[in-house]
Write a protein that holds these residues in place. Structure first.
Motif, PDB file in Angstrom:
ATOM      1  N   ILE A   1      -4.895  -1.145   5.407  1.00 18.37           N
ATOM      2  CA  ILE A   1      -5.830  -0.459   6.308  1.00 18.37           C
ATOM      3  C   ILE A   1      -6.827   0.257   5.402  1.00 18.37           C
ATOM      4  O   ILE A   1      -6.418   1.036   4.525  1.00 18.37           O
TER       5      ILE A   1
ATOM      6  N   LEU B   1       4.647  -0.865   8.973  1.00 15.06           N
ATOM      7  CA  LEU B   1       5.258  -0.544   7.675  1.00 15.06           C
ATOM      8  C   LEU B   1       4.443  -1.040   6.491  1.00 15.06           C
ATOM      9  O   LEU B   1       5.001  -1.347   5.430  1.00 15.06           O
TER      10      LEU B   1
ATOM     11  N   PRO C   1       0.848  -1.203   0.000  1.00 14.16           N
ATOM     12  CA  PRO C   1       0.000   0.000   0.000  1.00 14.16           C
ATOM     13  C   PRO C   1       0.882   1.251   0.000  1.00 14.16           C
ATOM     14  O   PRO C   1       1.951   1.254   0.610  1.00 14.16           O
TER      15      PRO C   1
ATOM     16  N   ASN D   1       3.459   3.900  10.024  1.00 10.19           N
ATOM     17  CA  ASN D   1       4.766   4.293  10.582  1.00 10.19           C
ATOM     18  C   ASN D   1       4.635   4.733  12.036  1.00 10.19           C
ATOM     19  O   ASN D   1       5.614   5.177  12.631  1.00 10.19           O
TER      20      ASN D   1
ATOM     21  N   TYR E   1      15.025   5.306  12.239  1.00 12.72           N
ATOM     22  CA  TYR E   1      13.587   5.337  11.964  1.00 12.72           C
ATOM     23  C   TYR E   1      13.326   4.758  10.567  1.00 12.72           C
ATOM     24  O   TYR E   1      13.711   5.372   9.561  1.00 12.72           O
TER      25      TYR E   1
ATOM     26  N   GLY F   1       0.606   5.500   0.578  1.00 10.05           N
ATOM     27  CA  GLY F   1      -0.263   6.575   1.054  1.00 10.05           C
ATOM     28  C   GLY F   1      -0.060   7.829   0.227  1.00 10.05           C
ATOM     29  O   GLY F   1      -0.603   7.982  -0.870  1.00 10.05           O
ATOM     30  N   ASN F   2       0.774   8.754   0.718  1.00 12.31           N
ATOM     31  CA  ASN F   2       1.038   9.983  -0.025  1.00 12.31           C
ATOM     32  C   ASN F   2       2.534  10.176  -0.262  1.00 12.31           C
ATOM     33  O   ASN F   2       2.978  11.296  -0.524  1.00 12.31           O
ATOM     34  N   GLY F   3       3.319   9.118  -0.082  1.00 11.78           N
ATOM     35  CA  GLY F   3       4.739   9.154  -0.428  1.00 11.78           C
ATOM     36  C   GLY F   3       5.562  10.141   0.390  1.00 11.78           C
ATOM     37  O   GLY F   3       6.557  10.664  -0.099  1.00 11.78           O
ATOM     38  N   ARG F   4       5.192  10.350   1.649  1.00 15.30           N
ATOM     39  CA  ARG F   4       5.982  11.269   2.499  1.00 15.30           C
ATOM     40  C   ARG F   4       7.032  10.519   3.311  1.00 15.30           C
ATOM     41  O   ARG F   4       7.686  11.110   4.164  1.00 15.30           O
ATOM     42  N   SER F   5       7.183   9.232   3.080  1.00 12.57           N
ATOM     43  CA  SER F   5       8.306   8.517   3.677  1.00 12.57           C
ATOM     44  C   SER F   5       9.528   8.780   2.807  1.00 12.57           C
ATOM     45  O   SER F   5       9.420   8.849   1.582  1.00 12.57           O
TER      46      SER F   5
ATOM     47  N   HIS G   1       5.231  10.210  15.007  1.00 13.11           N
ATOM     48  CA  HIS G   1       5.303  10.992  16.247  1.00 13.11           C
ATOM     49  C   HIS G   1       5.343  12.470  15.882  1.00 13.11           C
ATOM     50  O   HIS G   1       5.615  12.833  14.734  1.00 13.11           O
TER      51      HIS G   1
ATOM     52  N   THR H   1      -1.280  10.495   4.910  1.00 14.39           N
ATOM     53  CA  THR H   1      -2.601   9.871   5.022  1.00 14.39           C
ATOM     54  C   THR H   1      -2.740   9.199   6.389  1.00 14.39           C
ATOM     55  O   THR H   1      -1.733   8.910   7.066  1.00 14.39           O
TER      56      THR H   1
ATOM     57  N   GLY I   1      -0.909   5.889   6.273  1.00 16.21           N
ATOM     58  CA  GLY I   1       0.547   6.058   6.399  1.00 16.21           C
ATOM     59  C   GLY I   1       0.940   6.427   7.814  1.00 16.21           C
ATOM     60  O   GLY I   1       1.968   5.979   8.328  1.00 16.21           O
TER      61      GLY I   1
ATOM     62  N   GLY J   1       5.687  16.553  11.067  1.00 12.16           N
ATOM     63  CA  GLY J   1       6.031  17.875  10.554  1.00 12.16           C
ATOM     64  C   GLY J   1       5.439  18.199   9.193  1.00 12.16           C
ATOM     65  O   GLY J   1       5.784  19.220   8.601  1.00 12.16           O
TER      66      GLY J   1
HETATM   67  C1  FAD Z   1       8.375  17.299   5.709  1.00 14.99           C
HETATM   68  C2  FAD Z   1       8.171  15.989   6.435  1.00 14.99           C
HETATM   69  C3  FAD Z   1       8.140  15.999   7.813  1.00 14.99           C
HETATM   70  C4  FAD Z   1       7.949  14.804   8.503  1.00 14.99           C
HETATM   71  N1  FAD Z   1       7.924  14.835   9.873  1.00 14.99           N
HETATM   72  C5  FAD Z   1       7.722  13.700  10.564  1.00 14.99           C
HETATM   73  C6  FAD Z   1       7.628  13.737  11.972  1.00 14.99           C
HETATM   74  O1  FAD Z   1       7.736  14.780  12.608  1.00 14.99           O
HETATM   75  N2  FAD Z   1       7.388  12.553  12.622  1.00 14.99           N
HETATM   76  C7  FAD Z   1       7.227  11.381  11.947  1.00 14.99           C
HETATM   77  O2  FAD Z   1       6.986  10.355  12.588  1.00 14.99           O
HETATM   78  N3  FAD Z   1       7.311  11.329  10.605  1.00 14.99           N
HETATM   79  C8  FAD Z   1       7.558  12.462   9.907  1.00 14.99           C
HETATM   80  N4  FAD Z   1       7.607  12.414   8.527  1.00 14.99           N
HETATM   81  C9  FAD Z   1       7.434  11.116   7.857  1.00 14.99           C
HETATM   82  C10 FAD Z   1       5.965  10.831   7.523  1.00 14.99           C
HETATM   83  O3  FAD Z   1       5.120  11.320   8.536  1.00 14.99           O
HETATM   84  C11 FAD Z   1       5.745   9.328   7.443  1.00 14.99           C
HETATM   85  O4  FAD Z   1       6.659   8.759   6.570  1.00 14.99           O
HETATM   86  C12 FAD Z   1       4.307   8.961   7.062  1.00 14.99           C
HETATM   87  O5  FAD Z   1       4.108   7.609   7.345  1.00 14.99           O
HETATM   88  C13 FAD Z   1       4.030   9.223   5.573  1.00 14.99           C
HETATM   89  O6  FAD Z   1       2.669   8.917   5.308  1.00 14.99           O
HETATM   90  P1  FAD Z   1       2.120   8.752   3.827  1.00 14.99           P
HETATM   91  O7  FAD Z   1       0.644   8.802   3.898  1.00 14.99           O
HETATM   92  O8  FAD Z   1       2.793   9.693   2.917  1.00 14.99           O
HETATM   93  O9  FAD Z   1       2.521   7.243   3.525  1.00 14.99           O
HETATM   94  P2  FAD Z   1       3.633   6.626   2.562  1.00 14.99           P
HETATM   95  O10 FAD Z   1       4.905   7.348   2.801  1.00 14.99           O
HETATM   96  O11 FAD Z   1       3.126   6.537   1.188  1.00 14.99           O
HETATM   97  O12 FAD Z   1       3.731   5.174   3.188  1.00 14.99           O
HETATM   98  C14 FAD Z   1       4.250   5.004   4.488  1.00 14.99           C
HETATM   99  C15 FAD Z   1       4.008   3.577   4.967  1.00 14.99           C
HETATM  100  O13 FAD Z   1       2.613   3.410   5.189  1.00 14.99           O
HETATM  101  C16 FAD Z   1       2.141   2.288   4.500  1.00 14.99           C
HETATM  102  N5  FAD Z   1       0.754   2.585   4.148  1.00 14.99           N
HETATM  103  C17 FAD Z   1       0.268   3.678   3.499  1.00 14.99           C
HETATM  104  N6  FAD Z   1      -1.064   3.594   3.396  1.00 14.99           N
HETATM  105  C18 FAD Z   1      -1.436   2.438   3.982  1.00 14.99           C
HETATM  106  C19 FAD Z   1      -2.668   1.769   4.183  1.00 14.99           C
HETATM  107  N7  FAD Z   1      -3.823   2.289   3.755  1.00 14.99           N
HETATM  108  N8  FAD Z   1      -2.658   0.562   4.804  1.00 14.99           N
HETATM  109  C20 FAD Z   1      -1.512   0.023   5.267  1.00 14.99           C
HETATM  110  N9  FAD Z   1      -0.314   0.611   5.114  1.00 14.99           N
HETATM  111  C21 FAD Z   1      -0.271   1.798   4.479  1.00 14.99           C
HETATM  112  C22 FAD Z   1       3.068   2.139   3.315  1.00 14.99           C
HETATM  113  O14 FAD Z   1       3.112   0.817   2.822  1.00 14.99           O
HETATM  114  C23 FAD Z   1       4.405   2.538   3.937  1.00 14.99           C
HETATM  115  O15 FAD Z   1       4.973   1.443   4.614  1.00 14.99           O
HETATM  116  C24 FAD Z   1       7.801  13.583   7.798  1.00 14.99           C
HETATM  117  C25 FAD Z   1       7.826  13.589   6.409  1.00 14.99           C
HETATM  118  C26 FAD Z   1       8.018  14.781   5.717  1.00 14.99           C
HETATM  119  C27 FAD Z   1       8.052  14.756   4.218  1.00 14.99           C
END
Ligand code: FAD
Length: 438
Positions: free
Chosen positions: A173, A167, A43, A119, A397, A45-49, A122, A112, A115, A107
């Motif tokens: 979800i 992860l 899966p 992860n 992390y 989400g929005n690629g913020r990992s 925090h 999403t 996501g 931050g």
């Molecule tokens: C500017 C910036 C600041 C940030 N600050 C913080 C911070 O302060 N603290 C912190 O903890 N993180 C921080 N992050 C990281 C970010 O919060 C995490 O990486 C978050 O999980 C990204 O969510 P996403 O929706 O983009 O998911 P993605 O990055 O696309 O995916 C993250 C994980 O979630 C899984 N996933 C996504 N959707 C689902 C679903 N529906 N069901 C099951 N699994 C799913 C994916 O397989 C992957 O393993 C930051 C990132 C950025 C770019």
């Protein structure tokens, strides 16, 4: 065919083919169809990992962002139910005018719900409210090998624990229950204190962390010698009165990836000096909107492009309480390498336990820095940093990682075997495959 997807650091650069999912009822069949044709999926989400934890081993991801509907909300209790592709920004837009706020936010608000759970993210209030998963009493999970289920601490409890911080490996979800927190104002009463050394940081954090829900510090990663670890401590609480406004600020955009990284030794030195000196010595209070307080980077869309085509990596580790000397060693190693970026953050975690098996935070201090991807030089530096972290029993992390060694992962995250047992057979990521190696 839609544009390929990447992780935020654009390193490693494995373009992901997106298979969007629009209906909850379609998730399972989509999983089965994709796995049959392409092999194990993941899966997305929005690629913020930053690294490869959101990249599928097959490079085919089930894109969850289109599952973006709210399902229910009880504004007396602040409990909402929403599809997993809803972003934190969308939650804020709905919740703030009703007097509710996210219990925990990273931050960026462009993540999403799925996501955030996967992860177990925090925020600046970890020492008060723990991780995101602490506020998710239940969620829906769709697996390829059984019927859709509801997971909570009392039903499917093993999958509940493994999915929070899991992860994305235990299933998809499809919806999340989130307990919001009440606020009287969307504004923040903030205070800032400039500090001249790491010792000062620890003294200020020891004194002010207990008084504030939100705390974080920017540090000058290039400072060496006595001013090692100098920076600016920021803390805040939700204001007791004031407007309840969802802030919709105009955004800037980095429209293109430049041919080289705009972050180099000179630009970094100039920025860090200007930023440090831009804050007067002493303590200064102000009231500000929640946007500049929580999400200053969200003002600039696609800011990750400034690192050029090679991308960048973030190094985020946590050093267990009582090992302050290790933080100094990390900062010294980074300053000697003349590397890093202006995005360098230090924060003390608290001891609120997460329900998640593989949650990253532990009581101690977390350090997070972005580094332009510079091949062997980056590898050499990270190898040195890893040795310091390993020595004191810290960890990296996974949400930010693109370099950790499998052995370090297995030692630091003891519960990895339980996650391996509960992994959905149709799901695997590039991160997980990398962790299976030494
Ligand atoms: C500017 C910036 C600041 C940030 N600050 C913080 C911070 O302060 N603290 C912190 O903890 N993180 C921080 N992050 C990281 C970010 O919060 C995490 O990486 C978050 O999980 C990204 O969510 P996403 O929706 O983009 O998911 P993605 O990055 O696309 O995916 C993250 C994980 O979630 C899984 N996933 C996504 N959707 C689902 C679903 N529906 N069901 C099951 N699994 C799913 C994916 O397989 C992957 O393993 C930051 C990132 C950025 C770019």
């Amino acid at each position: 065919m839609s544009e390929p997807l990447f992780s935020w650091g654009r390193y490693p650069a494995f373009p992901q083919t997106a298979h969007p999912c629009y209906w909850r009822g379609d998730v399972r069949q989509k999983m089965l169809d994709l796995a049959k044709v392409h092999g194990a999926l993941l899966p997305f989400g929005n690629g913020r990992s930053y690294g490869d934890s959101c990249l599928a081993a097959s490079d085919h991801v089930l894109h969850m962002r289109s599952l973006d509907r709210f399902i229910a909300a009880d504004w007396r209790t602040g409990l909402i139910r929403a599809e997993a592709g809803v972003t934190l920004e969308e939650v804020l837009a709905l919740a703030i005018p009703k007097g509710w706020f996210l219990p925990v936010t990273p931050g960026t608000k462009f993540v999403t719900l799925g996501g955030a759970v996967a992860n177990d993210v925090h925020g600046k209030n970890h020492h008060v409210r723990g991780t995101f998963g602490c506020h998710v009493p239940r969620f829906g999970l769709v697996r390829s090998d059984r019927d859709p289920m509801i997971c909570s601490s009392v039903g499917n409890a093993d999958l509940y624990a493994a999915t929070i911080g899991g992860l994305g490996l235990t299933g998809i979800i499809d919806w999340v229950d989130l307990q919001l927190v009440p606020i009287r104002s969307s504004q923040i009463d903030a205070t800032q204190v400039r500090f001249d050394s790491l010792d000062e940081f620890f003294a200020i954090s020891g004194e002010l962390d207990p008084q504030y829900e939100f705390t974080v510090s920017w540090i000058d990663c290039l400072a060496r010698g006595k001013p090692t670890g100098r920076g600016v401590y920021t803390a805040g609480n939700h204001a007791e009165e004031g407007p309840l406004v969802f802030e919709r600020k105009p955004k800037l955009n980095v429209p293109l990836t430049p041919p080289f990284s705009a972050i180099n030794r000179l630009s970094l030195q100039l920025f860090n000096n200007a930023y440090f000196r831009g804050h007067r010595a002493g303590r200064h209070d102000s009231r500000m909107g929640y946007e500049p307080f929580f999400y200053p980077l969200d003002r600039i869309l696609n800011w990750n492009r400034i690192y050029g085509p090679s991308g960048f990596q973030q190094y985020q580790c946590v050093i267990p309480e009582g090992n302050e000397a290790a933080i100094r060693e990390l900062l010294d190693a980074i300053a000697v390498a003349h590397s890093g970026s202006f995005l360098a953050v230090l924060k003390r975690f608290g001891d609120v336990r997460s329900p998640g098996l593989l949650s990253f935070p532990m009581p101690g201090v977390t350090l997070a820095l972005d580094f332009p991807q510079q091949g062997d030089a980056t590898t050499r530096l990270f190898t040195r940093l890893d040795a310091i972290v390993r020595e004191v029993g810290g960890r990296n992390y996974p949400a930010k990682d693109a370099h950790m060694r499998g052995n370090d992962f297995r030692v630091a995250f003891h519960a990895w075997e339980s996650l391996a047992t509960l992994r959905d057979p149709s799901i695997t990521s590039r991160f997980w495959e990398r962790m299976a190696q030494s």
